[in-house]
Each structure stands twice: as C-alpha cells, then as structure tokens.
Write a protein that holds these residues in place. Sequence first.
Motif: not given
Length: 133
Positions: A103-108, A119-124
């Motif tokens: 999801d993070v890779l698709k959106k961000d 990486v920080e977005t995934i951790k959060q």
Amino acid sequence: MTQKERVLVLTQEESTSTWRKTRNLLLLQVKLWIDALRDFALMPVGLVCYLLDLASDSKEDRYWNRLMKWGRQSDHHINLFQHESFDKKKAVTVDDLADIVEDVLKKDVKDSQNTQQLVETIKQRVKTQFRPD
C-alpha cells in the motif's frame, strides 16, 4: 494482430489477476524463507531447552514448554498457509506487513524523495495499525 502481440496486451482485469498471482507466489516464498530460518534457529535452541530441563530438579519441562509456546506463536505470525483461525487472533502476520508495504509503495512512492522516507512511512503505518489497545 498476431498471437505474440495479443499476449503482450493485457486488460486491467488480467493485469490485476496476474499481479495477485505473482504477489501470492512472492509472499509464499518470503514466508517459506522466514519459516526455514526460524526452524534453523530453533535446532540449537531446542537442544539447549532439553539440556536445561534435563539438568533441572523439576519434573516439569519448563523450558521445552516455553519453546513450544513460542513456536506456536511464531506460526501465527508467519501464517504460512493462511489459516483462517490465525486471522481471528490479534497477531501481526507477514501478510499484514506485506499489505502495508504494498500500500505504501503504491500510494507514496511518487511523493517520496528517497528510500528513507518510504521506510519511515512503513514503520509509522505498522506502529499505528498494530498499536496495542
């Protein structure tokens, strides 16, 4: 249009189906590796637990039972074969983490300047989604 050209043109539905199948294969491979690493690590740990229980005065297999409990818990997290009963537990699974990463890779990925931001977005996302209540 030749047969070769038709194969290269995929509809949105076919593309989604192909991605879903590819994702399932990749996720299974990751889970198999995690499971294998866990099993490899547990070989010496099992021997140590056996020796500790053997050396203790107690008739109870305290260390062995802890190892078995930890093994069952790790099965829930790996969820190698997508047991539905595991989903009812509130354990974070490899599937959950894969969903977040995807999801993070698709959106961000378009908005991010570097890998560290991703990486920080995934951790959060993991922290907020799986914070103990």
